[in-house]
Design a protein around this motif. Sequence first.
Motif, PDB file in Angstrom:
ATOM      1  N   ARG A   1       1.058  -0.754   0.234  1.00 33.88           N
ATOM      2  CA  ARG A   1       0.097  -0.174  -0.282  1.00 33.88           C
ATOM      3  C   ARG A   1       1.006   1.198  -0.048  1.00 33.88           C
ATOM      4  O   ARG A   1       0.681   2.268  -0.663  1.00 33.88           O
TER       5      ARG A   1
ATOM      6  N   GLU B   1      -6.132  -7.007   9.755  1.00 33.73           N
ATOM      7  CA  GLU B   1      -6.760  -5.952   9.029  1.00 33.73           C
ATOM      8  C   GLU B   1      -5.907  -6.106   7.692  1.00 33.73           C
ATOM      9  O   GLU B   1      -4.886  -6.848   7.676  1.00 33.73           O
TER      10      GLU B   1
ATOM     11  N   PHE C   1      -5.098  -3.960   4.405  1.00 31.35           N
ATOM     12  CA  PHE C   1      -5.376  -2.973   3.923  1.00 31.35           C
ATOM     13  C   PHE C   1      -4.549  -2.653   2.513  1.00 31.35           C
ATOM     14  O   PHE C   1      -5.175  -1.831   1.463  1.00 31.35           O
TER      15      PHE C   1
ATOM     16  N   THR D   1      -8.272  -3.102   0.420  1.00 36.10           N
ATOM     17  CA  THR D   1      -9.578  -1.906   0.464  1.00 36.10           C
ATOM     18  C   THR D   1     -10.026  -1.063  -0.793  1.00 36.10           C
ATOM     19  O   THR D   1      -8.835  -1.213  -1.588  1.00 36.10           O
TER      20      THR D   1
ATOM     21  N   THR E   1     -14.986  -4.195  -5.137  1.00 37.06           N
ATOM     22  CA  THR E   1     -14.165  -3.181  -4.351  1.00 37.06           C
ATOM     23  C   THR E   1     -13.122  -2.608  -5.778  1.00 37.06           C
ATOM     24  O   THR E   1     -13.147  -1.677  -6.185  1.00 37.06           O
TER      25      THR E   1
ATOM     26  N   ALA F   1     -14.151  -4.123   1.927  1.00 36.53           N
ATOM     27  CA  ALA F   1     -13.103  -3.549   2.818  1.00 36.53           C
ATOM     28  C   ALA F   1     -13.064  -2.584   2.207  1.00 36.53           C
ATOM     29  O   ALA F   1     -12.197  -1.278   1.267  1.00 36.53           O
ATOM     30  N   THR F   2     -12.699  -1.198   3.528  1.00 31.23           N
ATOM     31  CA  THR F   2     -12.418   0.483   3.284  1.00 31.23           C
ATOM     32  C   THR F   2     -11.022   0.671   4.663  1.00 31.23           C
ATOM     33  O   THR F   2     -10.767  -0.437   5.324  1.00 31.23           O
ATOM     34  N   ASP F   3     -10.218   1.264   4.481  1.00 32.44           N
ATOM     35  CA  ASP F   3      -9.448   2.066   5.498  1.00 32.44           C
ATOM     36  C   ASP F   3      -9.968   1.934   6.764  1.00 32.44           C
ATOM     37  O   ASP F   3      -8.761   1.705   8.094  1.00 32.44           O
TER      38      ASP F   3
ATOM     39  N   PRO G   1     -10.610  -2.647   7.582  1.00 31.91           N
ATOM     40  CA  PRO G   1     -10.116  -3.743   5.904  1.00 31.91           C
ATOM     41  C   PRO G   1     -10.401  -4.694   6.806  1.00 31.91           C
ATOM     42  O   PRO G   1      -8.877  -4.748   7.353  1.00 31.91           O
TER      43      PRO G   1
ATOM     44  N   LEU H   1      -2.217   0.868   9.175  1.00 26.75           N
ATOM     45  CA  LEU H   1      -1.688   1.249   7.828  1.00 26.75           C
ATOM     46  C   LEU H   1      -0.355   1.733   8.104  1.00 26.75           C
ATOM     47  O   LEU H   1       0.566   2.375   7.183  1.00 26.75           O
TER      48      LEU H   1
END
Length: 793
Positions: free
Chosen positions: A372, A399, A401, A404, A440, A542-544, A547, A638
């Motif tokens: 990321r 998580e 990340f 996402t 996504t 999924a989002t930040d 996640p 993150l």
Amino acid sequence: MRPDLLAVAVVSAGALAFEVLLARLLAIVHWHHFVGMVISLALLGYGASGSVLTALQDRLRPHAAPAFAVCALLFGAAALASVAIAEALPFNALEVLWSPRQWLWLALLYLLFAVPFAFAAACTGLALACVDAPVGRIYRADLLGAGAGCLLAVGLLDLLRPDQALPAIAAAGLVAAAIVLAGAHRRRAAAGALICGAAFGIAAASGWPGLHMSPFKPLPQVLLVEGTSVVAERTSPIGLVQVVRSERIPFRSVTGLSLANRQEPAEQLGLFIDGEGPTPVTRFTGDFAPLAYLDATLAALPYRMAERPRRVLLLGLGGGSDLLLALRHGAETIDVVEPDDGVASLLRGDLAAFAGGILDRPEVALHVETARRFAARQGAAYDLVVMDASPGRGGALAETFPLTVEAFAAYLGRLAPEGVLALPHALRLPPRDSLKLVLTALEALERLGAREPARHLALLRAWDSVILLVRRAPFDAAQLAALDRLAEALNFDLGWHAAMPREAADRFNLLGAPVLFDGVAALTGPDRAGFVARYAFDIRPATDDRPYFQDFFHWRALPLLWTAVRSGNAGLLDWGWPVQVATLAIAVLSGLVLILLPARVLAGRVSGRAGRSTAAYFLLIGAGFMFVEIAVMQRLVLFLGDPVHAFAVTLAAFLVFAGLGSGWAAGPRRQGAAARLPWIAVGAIATLAAAHGIAARWLSLPDALDAIPRSLLAAAAIAPLAFAMGVPFPAVLARLKAGSPALVPWAWGVNGCASVVAAALAALVATSFGAQALMILGVVAYLFAGLAQQRIP
């Protein structure tokens, strides 16, 4: 520093180092669902110890030094013994779905690991009650030691396996005992404690307690095969990497291989991370002819289209198969991003001859950082970006990340105008991973301004896996025709693209119905939201903020899934959720019995408005503190790159700065403002929590900082919020001591019980609703606490 204060710092460092270490141990021995449990059981140990000390402090005061030494020794012994006993328990997390007996083993595991923390907390409690020194200095020594212990654990995990680091951390208890006994002029006893420390060193040298993974993990199962052994190993805070060779039954693992392939795969080794795998490491001698079978895999499709990619970005090294494929097809520049240096060091070190030194070729550049962070930087545009999106080792509540919506937008932003993002992943039925990846990608394309995002996607399937191709520009007719021809030649099934009819799906590897085509057609149609809401699995992207890509659990689908589990389809319900729910139930019961009930007895009859208001206030600030702390911890994953660093840095920063805030609030100059302090603190917490959300988004931006500067920057971002959160507890506790001393044990017990339960509850809230919701819930708890404290005399 005085010997007794130094001893407090040492034992506190050992306790917090053990907490960080325990998170890694449980991840390796079992799976990655236990971070919330570790925090909760640590708080249980501290709370239960406080209840006992409140009752016994008058008897222990004349014997403070020996009592401290005994507790410190017992902390070290219990830390070692608890791990050894836990590894011998027949707990199998996979069986919690259908075996009530496993819930009992989980409860025993929970209580077992709380014991070392109870002894460590007893040391601090004895110091506060019996040491002739200002409380502020004792508290400062405790918190500085705790913060140092968190960072010490990360450093040890860079050098040693968790089981090898454990004796060194347990020895902190023996060192603390020796220090306090020597300071009390009990030199023989101090020498005895150091001799016990030498025994710990002998135990470590002999490999005790060892690392005994669950027999249901892939690595222990593979090692049951005769002629199979671990030939190389690397350890880091991110993962334990082990390489296995099998003489009798050689590895031949090629994901997405066409059934039309006629070439035998090359010799392989199996690479396992935390016991999960294997990922194949392929023998390479410099001759690509023995690797021709790689062209008959799904992963080769982007290379075999009309224009072959010249610049390639591989987000994840794995065992090097994707890199070999890029080299075979003549990529001129290949950037490989791998967050775990242990994997890369193996391919460059012990396995360099076997793997053909692929990382040292001139066209290959290795970048040891997260996918990321690398993708978010400004840099060269790539013709092809590849990321394996198969289920990772973290499970549903880990998580992810890299998967996402924001991550997909960053990957697409690094593509050349005609570039392709390739997402190979395992096939799971009923489909959930594939549909979640499609959704996504659709949302990421919409964020980037794509007018018809459905035309940017293509999905193809082999018998065991799927590949999703996403382009910056829409697929044109020639490109889709090329994909159709390749699928026909290799017996791959067309899953979906915008120009194909439903009848063209599933021609070779039949599923009974074209479920992938139907799912993607629904997601690209007008009723996307309705389909997502009705689907049996949670396929929201999924989002930040949330996640959790591997979390497919729907509460409303629980009866249907439970029926499927009872009929033998346990794989439809991820066991991470039952483990978390069971942990919450155990935390509630343990907190009530071991903390709240003793506090009620010690406080005598607690009734009336003062008792209820006291309970409400300390319940709310205990829950609020844990909710905010765990929300911050998730946000920092993150920025810091992995959960272990985020866990250690967040704990250290909150302990140190909340302790400073508590010390400031307890100062004599603040006593005149005791009634206003809680409201001032609550207002500051609400403001700083909002500011931290902005800071977290800023911290997530790409930068070139190394791990230590990033950790310092994260601690600086936490400091003001943690300082404010340290004020409410002592501000009101001082009022109780002055006006209603009988309520002090009650306040301590309620706060401890709330912290234990909230630590377990926070994981469920964050997974279901996201870190922002958890942060808001924590701030709301503080606001209601401000109202409750007005009714405390």
